[in-house]
Design a protein around this motif. Sequence first.
Motif, mmCIF file in Angstrom:
data_model
loop_
_atom_site.group_PDB
_atom_site.id
_atom_site.type_symbol
_atom_site.label_atom_id
_atom_site.label_comp_id
_atom_site.label_asym_id
_atom_site.label_seq_id
_atom_site.Cartn_x
_atom_site.Cartn_y
_atom_site.Cartn_z
ATOM 1 N N LEU A 85 0.831 -1.199 0.000
ATOM 2 C CA LEU A 85 0.000 0.000 0.000
ATOM 3 C C LEU A 85 0.863 1.245 0.000
ATOM 4 O O LEU A 85 1.910 1.294 0.649
ATOM 5 C CB LEU A 85 -0.912 0.002 1.220
ATOM 6 C CG LEU A 85 -1.969 -1.097 1.282
ATOM 7 C CD1 LEU A 85 -2.769 -0.971 2.575
ATOM 8 C CD2 LEU A 85 -2.897 -1.031 0.082
ATOM 9 N N ALA B 151 -8.948 6.729 -4.076
ATOM 10 C CA ALA B 151 -9.306 5.339 -3.797
ATOM 11 C C ALA B 151 -10.681 5.078 -4.392
ATOM 12 O O ALA B 151 -11.593 5.895 -4.238
ATOM 13 C CB ALA B 151 -9.317 5.057 -2.301
ATOM 14 N N THR C 249 -13.008 -0.820 4.506
ATOM 15 C CA THR C 249 -11.584 -0.789 4.189
ATOM 16 C C THR C 249 -11.214 0.526 3.507
ATOM 17 O O THR C 249 -10.147 1.104 3.777
ATOM 18 C CB THR C 249 -11.218 -1.985 3.291
ATOM 19 O OG1 THR C 249 -11.446 -3.190 4.031
ATOM 20 C CG2 THR C 249 -9.767 -1.935 2.866
ATOM 21 N N ASP D 215 -10.894 3.067 6.202
ATOM 22 C CA ASP D 215 -9.650 2.866 6.958
ATOM 23 C C ASP D 215 -8.446 3.411 6.201
ATOM 24 O O ASP D 215 -7.594 4.105 6.784
ATOM 25 C CB ASP D 215 -9.470 1.368 7.233
ATOM 26 C CG ASP D 215 -8.155 1.070 7.938
ATOM 27 O OD1 ASP D 215 -7.961 1.530 9.067
ATOM 28 O OD2 ASP D 215 -7.313 0.383 7.331
ATOM 29 N N LEU D 216 -8.400 3.127 4.900
ATOM 30 C CA LEU D 216 -7.271 3.612 4.105
ATOM 31 C C LEU D 216 -7.303 5.128 3.955
ATOM 32 O O LEU D 216 -6.249 5.786 3.959
ATOM 33 C CB LEU D 216 -7.275 2.927 2.735
ATOM 34 C CG LEU D 216 -7.027 1.413 2.788
ATOM 35 C CD1 LEU D 216 -7.229 0.788 1.412
ATOM 36 C CD2 LEU D 216 -5.622 1.109 3.305
ATOM 37 N N TYR D 217 -8.480 5.701 3.839
ATOM 38 C CA TYR D 217 -8.609 7.163 3.799
ATOM 39 C C TYR D 217 -8.069 7.775 5.089
ATOM 40 O O TYR D 217 -7.300 8.749 5.061
ATOM 41 C CB TYR D 217 -10.083 7.537 3.591
ATOM 42 C CG TYR D 217 -10.376 8.998 3.819
ATOM 43 C CD1 TYR D 217 -10.158 9.943 2.814
ATOM 44 C CD2 TYR D 217 -10.884 9.448 5.044
ATOM 45 C CE1 TYR D 217 -10.417 11.292 3.032
ATOM 46 C CE2 TYR D 217 -11.145 10.789 5.265
ATOM 47 C CZ TYR D 217 -10.917 11.712 4.261
ATOM 48 O OH TYR D 217 -11.176 13.050 4.477
ATOM 49 N N ARG E 11 -5.954 6.571 7.059
ATOM 50 C CA ARG E 11 -4.504 6.354 7.149
ATOM 51 C C ARG E 11 -3.726 7.216 6.168
ATOM 52 O O ARG E 11 -2.508 7.113 6.074
ATOM 53 C CB ARG E 11 -4.202 4.876 6.913
ATOM 54 C CG ARG E 11 -4.651 3.975 8.054
ATOM 55 C CD ARG E 11 -4.671 2.517 7.657
ATOM 56 N NE ARG E 11 -3.389 2.041 7.177
ATOM 57 C CZ ARG E 11 -3.181 0.838 6.635
ATOM 58 N NH1 ARG E 11 -4.205 -0.002 6.512
ATOM 59 N NH2 ARG E 11 -1.989 0.476 6.230
ATOM 60 N N MET F 194 -3.977 7.235 2.824
ATOM 61 C CA MET F 194 -3.625 6.569 1.579
ATOM 62 C C MET F 194 -4.308 7.180 0.354
ATOM 63 O O MET F 194 -3.907 6.887 -0.782
ATOM 64 C CB MET F 194 -3.973 5.078 1.666
ATOM 65 C CG MET F 194 -3.130 4.325 2.673
ATOM 66 S SD MET F 194 -1.383 4.297 2.202
ATOM 67 C CE MET F 194 -0.653 3.575 3.673
ATOM 68 N N LEU G 27 -5.927 3.664 -5.866
ATOM 69 C CA LEU G 27 -5.984 2.601 -4.880
ATOM 70 C C LEU G 27 -7.317 1.897 -5.099
ATOM 71 O O LEU G 27 -8.384 2.441 -4.789
ATOM 72 C CB LEU G 27 -5.886 3.183 -3.473
ATOM 73 C CG LEU G 27 -5.807 2.222 -2.294
ATOM 74 C CD1 LEU G 27 -4.640 1.255 -2.440
ATOM 75 C CD2 LEU G 27 -5.703 2.993 -0.990
ATOM 76 N N ILE H 286 -10.050 -0.843 -4.459
ATOM 77 C CA ILE H 286 -10.453 -1.661 -3.323
ATOM 78 C C ILE H 286 -11.597 -2.577 -3.738
ATOM 79 O O ILE H 286 -12.631 -2.114 -4.225
ATOM 80 C CB ILE H 286 -10.881 -0.776 -2.137
ATOM 81 C CG1 ILE H 286 -9.762 0.223 -1.809
ATOM 82 C CG2 ILE H 286 -11.198 -1.637 -0.911
ATOM 83 C CD1 ILE H 286 -10.216 1.353 -0.912
ATOM 84 N N ALA I 92 -6.123 -3.479 -3.515
ATOM 85 C CA ALA I 92 -6.233 -3.694 -2.070
ATOM 86 C C ALA I 92 -7.580 -4.321 -1.735
ATOM 87 O O ALA I 92 -8.527 -4.271 -2.518
ATOM 88 C CB ALA I 92 -6.075 -2.374 -1.321
ATOM 89 N N THR J 11 -9.861 -5.980 2.113
ATOM 90 C CA THR J 11 -9.826 -6.175 3.555
ATOM 91 C C THR J 11 -8.870 -7.315 3.895
ATOM 92 O O THR J 11 -9.027 -8.421 3.379
ATOM 93 C CB THR J 11 -11.229 -6.534 4.074
ATOM 94 O OG1 THR J 11 -12.148 -5.523 3.672
ATOM 95 C CG2 THR J 11 -11.225 -6.663 5.583
#
Length: 221
Positions: free
Chosen positions: A23, A29, A42, A45-47, A49, A51, A122, A124, A149, A151
Amino acid sequence: MISTQAWADTRRLWDYHQMGHTLRPCSVAIGLGSHDLGVADTAVDLYKRGMAPLLVFTGATSPTTRERMPRGEAVHYRERALELGVPDSAILVEPQARNTGENIRFSRAVLEEAGVDVSSVLLISKPYEERRAYATARKQWPEVEIVSASTPMTLDDYVDSIGDPRLVIDMLVGALQRLLIYPEQGFMISQPVPDDVLEAYERLCRAGFISRLLATDRPSA
């Protein structure tokens, strides 16, 4: 009963379907609509973080999501993201796509209309559709970098989440078939499939895990 061999073959397919990408922050994303709200979780979560600064949720309804997501997959994903604290300004919705190719093409159009400069995505998806999503995006949007990506979970965890082991195996088999035949139809790029994965796929077909196969290329059971 599902045999030990069938489970071993299923794990080969599961491992192959996952890309194992590292990642990294991307321009945007894109969460691909499905029955699985875990994709939205997910994405959030990536947002959070860092990403991606922007989320696009894409998907209409399908026979498998119409009752659970009557307002459309992308709309329900957006509502989930809002519940989890993502600001509305960081979400775009594409509510028309009915397959993976349309997910990519229509999301691209939404981003272009919004004036978003995209150099990397990204992407998902459900865990067993990472490779299919990647191969489709590479075909439909070749000029951007794709990081695939899903989960993070084991096959056992995914089976538990679905609650139907045979259905999960059928879905993995169907996803592999599409990786084999869709490149010839222009829907995705071709990717090498290791011999052990092909052999596992063929054994699972012979064992009757064929409910998600396309009839145009259905191996004999």
